[in-house]
Design a protein around this motif. Structure first.
Motif, short mmCIF file in Angstrom:
data_model
loop_
_atom_site.label_atom_id
_atom_site.label_comp_id
_atom_site.label_asym_id
_atom_site.label_seq_id
_atom_site.Cartn_x
_atom_site.Cartn_y
_atom_site.Cartn_z
N LEU B 314 0.81 -1.22 0.00
CA LEU B 314 0.00 0.00 0.00
C LEU B 314 0.84 1.27 0.00
N ASN B 315 2.07 1.13 0.45
CA ASN B 315 2.96 2.30 0.44
C ASN B 315 3.74 2.40 -0.86
N GLY B 316 3.45 1.49 -1.78
CA GLY B 316 4.12 1.54 -3.06
C GLY B 316 5.50 0.90 -3.03
N GLN B 317 5.83 0.22 -1.95
CA GLN B 317 7.12 -0.46 -1.87
C GLN B 317 7.03 -1.82 -2.54
N GLU B 318 8.09 -2.21 -3.20
CA GLU B 318 8.14 -3.55 -3.80
C GLU B 318 8.23 -4.61 -2.71
N GLN B 319 7.48 -5.65 -2.88
CA GLN B 319 7.48 -6.75 -1.94
C GLN B 319 7.42 -8.06 -2.70
N THR B 320 7.77 -9.15 -2.02
CA THR B 320 7.58 -10.46 -2.62
C THR B 320 6.39 -11.13 -1.94
N LEU B 321 5.46 -11.59 -2.76
CA LEU B 321 4.28 -12.28 -2.24
C LEU B 321 4.54 -13.78 -2.27
N GLN B 322 4.38 -14.42 -1.14
CA GLN B 322 4.56 -15.87 -1.07
C GLN B 322 3.31 -16.46 -0.42
N VAL B 323 2.52 -17.16 -1.21
CA VAL B 323 1.29 -17.77 -0.69
C VAL B 323 1.59 -19.21 -0.27
N HIS B 324 1.01 -19.63 0.83
CA HIS B 324 1.15 -21.01 1.29
C HIS B 324 -0.22 -21.68 1.26
N GLY B 325 -0.21 -22.98 1.53
CA GLY B 325 -1.47 -23.71 1.61
C GLY B 325 -1.90 -24.21 0.25
N ARG B 326 -3.12 -24.77 0.20
CA ARG B 326 -3.58 -25.35 -1.06
C ARG B 326 -4.61 -24.48 -1.73
N HIS B 327 -4.48 -24.30 -3.00
CA HIS B 327 -5.44 -23.51 -3.75
C HIS B 327 -5.80 -24.25 -5.04
N ASP B 328 -6.91 -23.88 -5.61
CA ASP B 328 -7.31 -24.50 -6.88
C ASP B 328 -6.34 -24.11 -7.98
N PRO B 329 -5.62 -25.04 -8.57
CA PRO B 329 -4.75 -24.66 -9.69
C PRO B 329 -5.53 -24.40 -10.97
N CYS B 330 -6.79 -24.83 -10.99
CA CYS B 330 -7.61 -24.63 -12.19
C CYS B 330 -9.07 -24.52 -11.76
N VAL B 331 -9.72 -23.41 -12.12
CA VAL B 331 -11.06 -23.18 -11.59
C VAL B 331 -12.17 -23.89 -12.35
N VAL B 332 -11.90 -24.37 -13.54
CA VAL B 332 -13.04 -24.81 -14.38
C VAL B 332 -13.85 -25.97 -13.81
N PRO B 333 -13.23 -26.96 -13.14
CA PRO B 333 -14.11 -28.01 -12.60
C PRO B 333 -15.15 -27.44 -11.63
N ARG B 334 -14.72 -26.50 -10.78
CA ARG B 334 -15.68 -25.90 -9.85
C ARG B 334 -16.57 -24.85 -10.51
N ALA B 335 -16.16 -24.34 -11.64
CA ALA B 335 -16.98 -23.33 -12.33
C ALA B 335 -18.22 -23.94 -12.98
N VAL B 336 -18.16 -25.25 -13.25
CA VAL B 336 -19.27 -25.89 -13.98
C VAL B 336 -20.63 -25.66 -13.30
N PRO B 337 -20.79 -25.98 -12.01
CA PRO B 337 -22.12 -25.73 -11.40
C PRO B 337 -22.47 -24.25 -11.29
#
Lengths: 359, 359, 359, 359
Positions: B314-337
């Motif tokens: 938010l201050n405009g400083q460069e940062q590295t984002l590192q996400v942990h945990g499990r996330h959907d690598p592809c949304v389309v199977p869940r997008a169907v319904p």
């Protein structure tokens, strides 16, 4: 049901048929204090109207717009602006032969079934002529956007399999208008023109793609859910006659990319936060992010062709349809100002809506 | 501005955030006399919710819907139906590290700029979690459509560059649900699954395409201008998280066709008027023509990836984002319904609107 | 059809029935950045809920509001605010005897005929209980108006034939709340109280009039045609249960006046333009003129009375209806906070709309 | 903001100013298949237009309506019906003296403040002339209602303190039109006429009340909450120029009644369920109950009077306003067809909406 109204704050009610006495639109919600005269609207209609080049329909329509209400002394008063464009080429032809035929991939069959009646002349309400009302209203929206530095430019990106590749930021209105195809690259424009002329010679038609690009759009336009900015644009584009697809940013091709390649990294650029790439197409989470808005619209080949076609009549008998006269073999050159107008209407509506986001 | 309302006759107001106490929707305009209980809605939510297969997010949400109003004795009364789905995985995590970061290709930056404030936890309103309200409402719409014989089926047509080719009329819900990918062809489903697992292993994500196909749709749904059936569908599809494109019938590929090849010739089929081909995708002039409705939606690669990414705070400083945990690598199977639900909402609204077309 | 939505910019979807699990409302369009917690809403609900004085229904409802979405850290985020108020006194009674009866001047007959089904318990959707959702939403609108110095005060002006005459500018909330009748004059309040108690003793009910007065309203709220400020207020007031009339400024009595007596002459007052009189009631041409907004709402005698009444059952047989228990013999004391809430919703919507009047 | 649109299913966008080139309306949502020509609309406009009797304004307007779209061969096609009425008495007068003055109890001040600009000529958008668009649209609504046996009759019930007492069921259009006052009782009409003429002689104006009565309305019109039938009517009535109040059934007088006297007891009448009395005015719980709909609208004395009045100019200087020429000393005779038209628009919209109540 009211299905002819577009926009919530800057609202446009479109009315009219191809061969009625006039077409038009009522703009409700234009703020007071905008300098507005026919001279602001007529150029947009002139770009849309038929008969401008050797590539398009030769129907004679001057499309002279009248402003019937909503201004005084050339300034908007905040009340509805009624725009009227007389149909000059009105009911002149004999359409009785079409009354009993369902033209393939036209709206004859669906209108007849839905309403039990249809206006046969020139396709009635399903004619692209009714976009004149939108283009006129769009010129008012454009004026508001221009005052705020927002610049919308659309052009022909593809005709059949001839596809333009160009640095989008470099395209100007002058480049677009420099050829009858409205393709901003002279070389590619020539190829497209040849393709269209050859298509017409064969009594055929061909499809194409229009690209739309918006510069200097502020951050914050669009509602998170359901009225996302790209959703509103998609609706507006798919409501244009003959359109079959919409994609924004990376679109259909982007599905093959990986996340790390597709994600638009935030960077500084002269004190502004921008993104390094623009696969998002200028929108994230339904809201404009200040990058150029970048989308494309696919148009099918014109349904009206000169080749004879088999079809059915109202009694379900097989008939042969033979159309005479000149028709647009490719709609995309004329679709360009319509795409711009519809885009302007969506953007202007969201621009005004956004003034109410914060306390 | 009211941007969360979908539909004019069968209206749905969607509300909620990812990590608030609940998400939900209010359905206003469901006709009285529809048998309706939790059992009609829960299966749709079960298909949408996370944690169902090894391919998708493992967030623990039971997504148990409650019907708070609008029915008596298991029958709708014509009054608003309030649907509530508690968030069980609520504010459990520490999101303070994300408060100051703009995640690339997420809505953090645009929400912050538009509103001056944002709900950081789980993406707040921009989370796909809010589609639960739509899916619940969509199940009610589906029930009305089923009673009228209308059948909506969506499936995964493409993951990355792996593309399914199938006879669309043959696809059934059972085929779709037989694999975690929701691709109805076992062989292709396997390839897609491998692709998704491999993508996840690389800390990456990938996009895809969902196809939606509607059988037994009556002629006459949709308004000529502006609320065309394909326009309403395009809006609904582009309002789904991560979608980047919509095409109907011949879509973007159709632009290369000639008119005579593209035009759908009317024919008789057992006393019914049909078309020989269906490049129109079931709609002509904005109105359904009785042929299967056939459209596709493109989804970008998931913005959340496990690879480290550069970004700004938010201050405009460069940062590295590192996400942990499990996330959907592809949304389309869940997008169907979700695609099915949004489609049902649009179709149901237009189905009811169409009852008012003729005197 | 969507008939439960109120407002265009500051929109409220009201839902719920008297004896369902809860009632509530979703506010869509509240600007971001408003400090908001339960403490801002609960007092308004406390003023509305039954059982507060010896004059009104003793139904036990705590009416504890929950804010399910739309805020983070006690501040609105610009996304929908879902408000839920559990029904505690839920389906506890046996309503089976009412199932087959049409109570006179209630909505039993019309609901049954319109929908073919109705929620009998407590009147279902036709119960005044559903105003709780509006009152909760109205408290949010009130907060926005307070921040802008706008002050809405309503009070009981008439019960039966007992009528208050008072200098309207002098009335304060404290004066209104100082008696159970919500009449700001102690003497008249006492007479009204006696009238109500006597009416109840007779197993009867009586009507009344609520006056609403708005101070410090800016000039410019309201749309010229069709959404005039007084028209929006009239709709909101006539949508409150048991109301039968609305008048603004001189109202029905003003028809006897001459133009020269009725016209409100413009004058200077401390650098502001005001009018000498206020027969216009604060609105001219549909738009607020900066003078106090001044209107009245008539309420009929409560339909539920303890005296036996003749009526018909669903089979068309004559029956005698005998109601037991305690009911409000006069609705106006409880109508006061509802009138204020509905007024706040209208004014807040128009206040926000007005920000878009000029370029 | 869109404030000029009326109705959800049968929608009307009204546009135009007093001295612009035309006024008009666009009707969106009229079902297809209605026989419709100018002859169906012109009589309603003829009843509304000025100069018909010695009691009203002598402005010369023929009010010749044109149907610009939405019909073919004299039958509606389901597409928008654009109605245009040229202003013949256009900008002929010099209004420059009014530019700098705020006329008392007119909309000059509020328009100027809201928009920063106003159309001075003839009051611009605030003129009663703009009701011509509504009356034209209302005639289409009336035609649909007539086909369904619904009959709307309005008349003058009061002028100043002269009040009519009549058996409402007995009033016919012929009785109403038999006098210039539009009071259906010859004796009372005479007294009213004398009152109006005397008022004019004094350079004054006077108010009045219009009663509206609807026979053969089906049960079931109206939405429970928020779009109650009486609420929609109240809004429509308060949006008519110069109206100051609305009451339905027992109205303001009913507040003095007891519940047992006011409750409308259900009875059988020739196999139909009716009520013995009609204090409800034909609506219970927001929904029509099949009894005659019965309401009244109060109109203030015309703001334009010939007596000199003090006022302020734009610079805040005191001025004397002196109006010349002939003006309506009492609006109610001319308000009658406007009340009928607005009522027809509301009822037609709800009539169509009600077709969607049940499965």
């Amino acid at each position: 049901m009211s299905g002819s109204l577009m926009g919530k704050v800057f609202s446009v009610m479109n009315w009219g048929e191809s061969h009625g006495s006039a077409v038009g639109a009522v703009v409700d919600g234009c703020p007071a204090g905008l300098s507005l005269s026919v001279a602001d609207i007529q150029p947009a209609l002139d770009r849309r109207r038929p008969g401008q080049s050797h590539l398009v329909t030769q129907r004679k329509e001057l499309d002279r717009v009248q402003i019937l209400s909503g201004t005084v002394g050339g300034v908007t008063t905040g009340t509805p602006i009624s725009l009227l464009i007389p149909n000059e080429d009105q009911r002149s032809k004999d359409y009785s032969n079409l009354e009993s035929l369902y033209r393939p991939s036209h709206a004859d069959f669906t209108y007849q079934q839905k309403y039990g009646i249809r206006d046969v002349a020139g396709g009635g309400r399903s004619s692209a002529r009714v976009t004149a009302g939108w283009v006129a209203a769009g010129a008012i929206a454009q004026k508001i956007l221009h005052l705020n530095g927002i610049q919308i430019t659309a052009w022909v990106e593809q005709v059949g399999d001839i596809r333009l590749s160009i640095e989008k930021d470099s395209v100007t209105l002058a480049m677009v208008e420099s050829s009858a195809t409205r393709c901003p690259d002279t070389q590619v424009a020539l190829l497209m023109e040849q393709k269209i002329l050859q298509t017409r010679k064969q009594g055929e038609s061909i499809g194409g793609i229009v690209r739309c690009y918006i510069k200097h759009l502020p951050v914050g336009l669009g509602q998170p859910i359901y009225d996302k900015l790209e959703a509103e644009l998609a609706k507006a584009m798919l409501s244009i006659n003959a359109s079959k697809g919409f994609e924004i940013g990376s679109g259909f091709e982007g599905v093959k990319m990986t996340g790390s390649a597709h994600n638009d990294i935030f960077i500084h650029n002269n004190g502004r936060i921008e993104t390094q790439t623009n696969y998002s197409g200028g929108i994230q989470g339904g809201i404009s992010n200040g990058m150029p808005l970048d989308f494309a619209v696919a148009f099918k080949p014109t349904a009206t062709i000169l080749k004879p076609q088999k079809t059915l009549d109202l009694n379900g008998q097989e008939q042969t349809l033979q159309v005479h006269g000149r028709h647009d073999p490719c709609v995309v050159p004329r679709a360009v100002p319509i795409v711009e107008a519809m885009t302007a209407l969506v953007i202007c509506d969201q621009f005004l809506q956004n003034k109410l986001s914060k306390l």
